[in-house]
Design an enzyme around this catalytic site. Sequence first.
Site, short mmCIF file in Angstrom:
data_model
loop_
_atom_site.label_atom_id
_atom_site.label_comp_id
_atom_site.label_asym_id
_atom_site.label_seq_id
_atom_site.Cartn_x
_atom_site.Cartn_y
_atom_site.Cartn_z
N ILE A 1 -0.95 2.96 3.27
CA ILE A 1 -2.26 2.27 3.25
C ILE A 1 -2.44 1.44 4.53
CG2 ILE A 1 -3.71 0.58 2.04
CD1 ILE A 1 -2.39 1.45 -0.58
N GLY B 1 7.80 2.59 5.02
CA GLY B 1 6.83 2.93 6.08
C GLY B 1 7.53 3.72 7.17
N LEU C 1 0.53 -6.36 2.74
CA LEU C 1 0.76 -5.10 2.02
C LEU C 1 2.25 -4.81 1.85
CD1 LEU C 1 -1.78 -2.73 3.86
CD2 LEU C 1 -2.19 -4.13 1.84
N ALA D 1 -1.82 -7.84 -1.73
CA ALA D 1 -1.95 -6.55 -2.42
C ALA D 1 -1.16 -6.59 -3.72
CB ALA D 1 -1.42 -5.43 -1.53
N TYR E 1 8.42 -4.11 -11.57
CA TYR E 1 7.41 -4.00 -10.52
C TYR E 1 6.16 -4.77 -10.93
CZ TYR E 1 4.20 -1.61 -7.26
OH TYR E 1 3.28 -1.31 -6.31
N LYS F 1 4.81 -8.31 -9.23
CA LYS F 1 3.47 -8.37 -8.63
C LYS F 1 2.58 -9.39 -9.36
CE LYS F 1 3.29 -5.97 -4.99
NZ LYS F 1 2.88 -6.68 -3.76
#
Length: 328
Positions: free
Chosen positions: A12, A36, A80, A121, A153, A157
């Site tokens: 993203i 990434g 992010l 995010a 997870y 978050k």
Amino acid sequence: MKVLITGGAGFIGSYLAEKYLERGDEVYIIDDLSTGSLDNIRHLQENETYKGRLFVTVDTILNREVLLELIGICDVVVHLAAAVGVQYILDNPLSSIMINIKGTEVVLELCAKFKKKVLIASTSEVYGKQTHAPFRETDDCVYGASGKFRWSYAASKLMDEFFALAYYRTMNLPVIIVRFFNTVGPRQTGRYGMVIPRFVKQCLRNEPITIYGDGTQTRAFTHVKFVASAVMKLIDSPKAIGEIINIGATEEVSIKELAERIKRLTGSQSELRFIPYDQAFGRDFEDMLRRVPSVDKLHSIVGPIPTFVLDDILQDVIGYFRSHENFA
Ligand code: UDP
């Protein structure tokens, strides 16, 4: 504007970096390349028009000194960087929690120090195992037992969201929290569990399509370009500050139907193979049976954003893999 994108070499992040560069902004990326890859941003680094406006630091966001300097330079931070992908979380339980909790803690602390606007995010995972549709931002979050590691997870978050809201409420830090729903598009790898790149690759190789469970679980898939547009518009919108906002598409599809569509669109000979969850993920796994966002709030803040129908998204991903014959 100077924009810092943590995780900017991710799937993203790389699309968002490109949109900011196209608009004429200066982009700073920090990425530890855990999930990434520099391949995601090579075309940006090699583009002459972007020379002198793109700065890439390969490091972890847990490196406070480096982050201090970057946040000091930039006008806005898009956070992010995170452990993503169900398979990745299950394979890397400790480092996933560390990066998702400690990383956000450092980002928020430094944004507060410099009073910089920050977008955090989050994820549709935070809704947990609700089965109604669509999910609204005010809905309850429902999780399974902590022995089922998938929920770490969601919980990590959710903690990030609380952290960000607490900074907003106590220090007036301009924060925006977005919950990304299943985001897909060219360059996403299937390495960390993501279903569409996996099914497309399986179909192009005429290998069995691995449907976990009975395939009746549903998702709504969003094109990454929609997500990048939405993020930019929200950052530019004063009405988004202090809010939690879903970003996603609303076209719901079952995973079995998804497999059939990809098979049809690729003209593949692949068979559909149903794999019990315990074989796919081990004993302590629980899936989310249904996940569709309400995007009323997003639209009320930023107005309409051009959407992509599922078949167009699939064609885009199929085209990408076809043109990258040596895909991993
Ligand atoms: N899935 C599947 N086969 C795969 C990978 C995933 O059937 O090879 C299923 C997965 O169990 C889930 C859905 O596809 O129900 C979406 O999975 P993904 O990992 O893309 O995202 P999630 O929604 O789980 O975060």
